[in-house]
Design a protein around this motif. Structure first.
Motif, short mmCIF file in Angstrom:
data_model
loop_
_atom_site.label_atom_id
_atom_site.label_comp_id
_atom_site.label_asym_id
_atom_site.label_seq_id
_atom_site.Cartn_x
_atom_site.Cartn_y
_atom_site.Cartn_z
N UNK A 77 31.62 43.26 32.26
CA UNK A 77 31.56 42.76 33.43
C UNK A 77 32.91 41.97 33.84
N UNK A 78 33.49 41.19 32.85
CA UNK A 78 34.72 40.44 33.29
C UNK A 78 35.79 41.43 33.26
N UNK A 79 35.68 42.67 32.64
CA UNK A 79 37.12 43.53 32.69
C UNK A 79 36.85 43.99 34.03
N UNK A 80 35.63 44.50 34.43
CA UNK A 80 35.62 44.96 35.75
C UNK A 80 36.02 44.16 37.15
N UNK A 81 35.72 42.81 36.90
CA UNK A 81 36.15 41.65 37.92
C UNK A 81 37.52 41.64 37.79
N UNK A 82 38.08 41.70 36.59
CA UNK A 82 39.50 41.77 36.36
C UNK A 82 40.56 42.91 37.10
N UNK A 83 39.79 43.97 37.12
CA UNK A 83 40.24 45.19 37.79
C UNK A 83 40.15 45.08 39.26
N UNK A 84 39.11 44.56 39.70
CA UNK A 84 38.98 44.37 41.13
C UNK A 84 40.00 43.55 41.59
N UNK A 85 39.93 42.27 40.96
CA UNK A 85 41.10 41.19 41.35
C UNK A 85 42.54 41.88 41.49
N UNK A 86 42.83 42.56 40.25
CA UNK A 86 44.24 43.23 40.37
C UNK A 86 44.24 44.27 41.37
N UNK A 87 43.23 45.12 41.69
CA UNK A 87 43.44 46.00 42.88
C UNK A 87 43.68 45.19 44.30
N UNK A 88 42.86 44.03 44.57
CA UNK A 88 43.02 43.39 45.77
C UNK A 88 44.37 42.56 45.79
N UNK A 89 44.82 42.03 44.78
CA UNK A 89 46.35 41.66 44.68
C UNK A 89 47.23 42.54 45.08
N UNK A 90 47.02 43.52 44.28
CA UNK A 90 48.01 45.04 44.65
C UNK A 90 48.05 45.30 46.12
N UNK A 91 46.88 45.43 46.84
CA UNK A 91 46.64 45.78 48.38
C UNK A 91 47.42 44.71 49.01
N UNK A 92 47.03 43.07 48.75
CA UNK A 92 47.95 42.17 49.33
C UNK A 92 49.43 42.13 49.22
N UNK A 93 50.03 42.74 48.06
CA UNK A 93 51.45 42.85 47.88
C UNK A 93 51.75 44.07 48.70
N UNK A 94 51.22 45.11 48.88
CA UNK A 94 51.57 46.21 49.41
C UNK A 94 51.77 45.93 50.93
N UNK A 95 50.94 44.98 51.43
CA UNK A 95 50.85 44.88 52.99
C UNK A 95 52.18 43.56 53.20
N UNK A 96 52.14 42.90 52.37
CA UNK A 96 53.49 41.81 52.37
C UNK A 96 54.77 42.81 52.42
N UNK A 97 54.64 43.65 51.54
CA UNK A 97 56.12 44.65 51.23
C UNK A 97 56.15 45.24 52.72
#
Length: 65
Positions: free
Chosen positions: A1-21
């Protein structure tokens, strides 16, 4: 469950980074166009005397048919 949460957080952070770029890229492109505008705003009007003189010269040297 923790690994899945970390993957979701990584995906959300990546989307924010793409939007900022993308936002920064758009901002810098807009700034570049604003800086280029004064260079094209002051155009020197084309002198039409040369065009008229060239056409008159061509008519003068044209061979009659």
């Amino acid at each position: 469950m923790i690994a899945m949460l970390q993957l979701v957080i990584l995906a959300i952070i990546t989307l924010f980074a793409v939007a900022a770029a993308a936002a920064l890229h758009w901002l810098f492109l807009k700034a570049a166009f604003v800086m280029m505008r004064p260079a094209t705003a002051r155009r020197i009007p084309m002198r039409s005397e040369l065009v008229r003189g060239t056409s008159q010269l061509a008519k003068a040297f044209a061979s009659p048919r």
